[in-house]
Design a protein around this motif. Structure first.
Motif, PDB file in Angstrom:
ATOM      1  N   PHE A  55     -21.460   1.884 -48.142  1.00 39.61           N
ATOM      2  CA  PHE A  55     -22.800   2.874 -47.787  1.00 39.61           C
ATOM      3  C   PHE A  55     -23.580   3.566 -47.701  1.00 39.61           C
ATOM      4  CE2 PHE A  55     -18.150   4.111 -46.329  1.00 39.61           C
ATOM      5  CZ  PHE A  55     -18.787   4.097 -44.597  1.00 39.61           C
ATOM      6  N   PHE A  56     -24.111   3.285 -49.179  1.00 43.11           N
ATOM      7  CA  PHE A  56     -25.450   3.310 -49.802  1.00 43.11           C
ATOM      8  C   PHE A  56     -26.170   2.523 -49.447  1.00 43.11           C
ATOM      9  CE2 PHE A  56     -24.588   6.101 -52.394  1.00 43.11           C
ATOM     10  CZ  PHE A  56     -26.224   7.092 -52.661  1.00 43.11           C
ATOM     11  N   LEU A  57     -25.608   0.856 -49.088  1.00 38.87           N
ATOM     12  CA  LEU A  57     -26.630  -0.345 -48.918  1.00 38.87           C
ATOM     13  C   LEU A  57     -26.526  -0.208 -47.185  1.00 38.87           C
ATOM     14  CD1 LEU A  57     -27.159  -3.122 -49.390  1.00 38.87           C
ATOM     15  CD2 LEU A  57     -24.819  -4.078 -48.234  1.00 38.87           C
ATOM     16  N   ALA A  58     -25.483   0.252 -46.353  1.00 35.13           N
ATOM     17  CA  ALA A  58     -25.947   0.547 -45.103  1.00 35.13           C
ATOM     18  C   ALA A  58     -27.104   1.415 -44.645  1.00 35.13           C
ATOM     19  CB  ALA A  58     -24.660   1.196 -44.294  1.00 35.13           C
ATOM     20  N   GLY A  59     -26.867   2.210 -45.436  1.00 35.14           N
ATOM     21  CA  GLY A  59     -27.852   3.575 -45.775  1.00 35.14           C
ATOM     22  C   GLY A  59     -29.072   3.132 -45.180  1.00 35.14           C
ATOM     23  N   THR A  60     -30.051   2.374 -46.352  1.00 38.13           N
ATOM     24  CA  THR A  60     -31.158   1.734 -46.863  1.00 38.13           C
ATOM     25  C   THR A  60     -31.249   0.270 -45.818  1.00 38.13           C
ATOM     26  OG1 THR A  60     -30.369   1.325 -49.392  1.00 38.13           O
ATOM     27  CG2 THR A  60     -32.225  -0.163 -48.481  1.00 38.13           C
ATOM     28  N   LYS A  72     -27.637  11.369 -43.370  1.00 34.09           N
ATOM     29  CA  LYS A  72     -26.104  10.773 -42.841  1.00 34.09           C
ATOM     30  C   LYS A  72     -25.438   9.890 -44.312  1.00 34.09           C
ATOM     31  CE  LYS A  72     -26.619  13.565 -39.181  1.00 34.09           C
ATOM     32  NZ  LYS A  72     -28.349  13.035 -39.396  1.00 34.09           N
ATOM     33  N   VAL A  73     -26.053   8.864 -44.029  1.00 35.76           N
ATOM     34  CA  VAL A  73     -25.040   8.046 -44.733  1.00 35.76           C
ATOM     35  C   VAL A  73     -24.785   7.924 -46.557  1.00 35.76           C
ATOM     36  CG1 VAL A  73     -24.718   4.954 -44.520  1.00 35.76           C
ATOM     37  CG2 VAL A  73     -25.726   6.237 -42.695  1.00 35.76           C
ATOM     38  N   ARG A 102     -24.222   1.898 -36.955  1.00 40.77           N
ATOM     39  CA  ARG A 102     -25.486   0.986 -35.839  1.00 40.77           C
ATOM     40  C   ARG A 102     -26.134   0.521 -36.861  1.00 40.77           C
ATOM     41  NH1 ARG A 102     -25.502   4.391 -31.044  1.00 40.77           N
ATOM     42  NH2 ARG A 102     -24.305   6.437 -31.410  1.00 40.77           N
ATOM     43  N   ALA A 103     -26.653   0.978 -37.869  1.00 40.21           N
ATOM     44  CA  ALA A 103     -28.120   0.370 -39.212  1.00 40.21           C
ATOM     45  C   ALA A 103     -27.142  -1.088 -38.874  1.00 40.21           C
ATOM     46  CB  ALA A 103     -27.470   0.966 -40.091  1.00 40.21           C
TER      47      ALA A 103
END
Lengths: 97, 179
Positions: free
Chosen positions: A19-24, A42-43, B97-98
């Protein structure tokens, strides 16, 4: 029992890191400041929550476990407040103001 | 001080001294427990800890004066579970989405007329909303409604916000507010 806990730790911490990767990735790909704020709050909050959840079974004392949960709560609280302040500032003054 | 109609809770008397002292004691105990957790309760640190607790209690009463929140523990526990579930939905939604190759975003602002008047309860609701899926409160418009930034304006955002506000206020209860 400790094997089950270790598996829980590995799964939760790995998911949290994902999730941290996706947030970045969101922070880099999203088009403007406000959408990037969504990605950050959120992420990353979910990522941190999963990492805390994964580390709980590895703690040596209840006090330390509660401290970990408080770290997550404080990050949630600061995230909830600071994003609104940044979002409000961007809406009033634009992204460069 | 304008008294806000409490609606569901019919008590709107101003906060009394006994309420203020009670809430000071409860907050001081809370801060002390928090300090114990952070420092692992080293006896050598009790002195500075007590000073910090007194300062924190004073600051918290200054910034957030005592008021009745009509707190409902069981509904609150239910709301915490709902919040955790929504946090997972929110994180997964934004993450997908990201990572999606076509970056499916329809960002924009939605105006939401909150049931709560401006004040601490509405601020609490906004703070919770900023952690919920797809919504990010960005302050108040000139007409007093909330400007909410959304990742996808094609979603039924206003209906969702209205439902969340009802749930949130059901858990926190009707406050007698002087904000």
């Amino acid at each position: 029992m400790s094997l089950v806990m270790d598996i829980l730790t590995i799964c939760a911490v790995s998911a949290g890191a994902l999730f941290f990767l996706a947030g970045t990735v969101g922070l880099l790909r999203f088009p403007d400041t406000l959408t990037r704020l969504h990605a950050l709050t959120k992420v990353d909050n979910l990522g941190l929550g999963l990492i805390v959840l994964g580390l709980l079974p590895q703690t040596s004392s209840v006090l330390f476990a509660v401290k970990l949960v408080f770290v997550w709560l404080l990050v949630q609280l600061s995230g909830a407040v600071v994003t609104q302040l940044i979002a409000g500032a961007v809406r009033h003054h634009g992204a460069d103001g | 001080m304008n008294l806000i109609k409490a609606g569901n809770i019919g008590e709107a008397s101003p906060a009394r001294w006994s309420d203020a002292i009670g809430s000071a004691v409860i907050r001081a105990i809370g801060f002390f427990c928090f300090w114990l957790i952070l420092t692992r309760g080293d006896p050598g640190d009790v002195g500075p800890g007590l000073i910090a607790v007194a300062a924190a209690t004073w600051a918290s009463l200054k910034l957030l004066p005592a008021e009745q929140w009509g707190f409902r523990p069981i509904r609150f526990a239910g709301f915490v579970l709902h919040f955790l579930r929504q946090s997972i939905v929110a994180g997964a939604d934004v993450a997908l989405r990201a990572l999606h190759p076509r970056l499916p975003l329809q960002p924009g602002f939605v105006t939401y007329r909150a049931q709560q008047p401006p004040g601490r309860k509405r601020n609490t609701f906004c703070a919770i909303m900023s952690l919920m899926p797809g919504t990010l409160p960005c302050g108040t418009s000139n007409d007093g409604s909330l400007a909410i930034h959304c990742l996808d304006v094609t979603q039924p955002v206003v209906e969702q916000l209205s439902m969340e506000e009802t749930l949130c206020m059901g858990a926190l209860g009707g406050a007698r507010s002087d904000a």
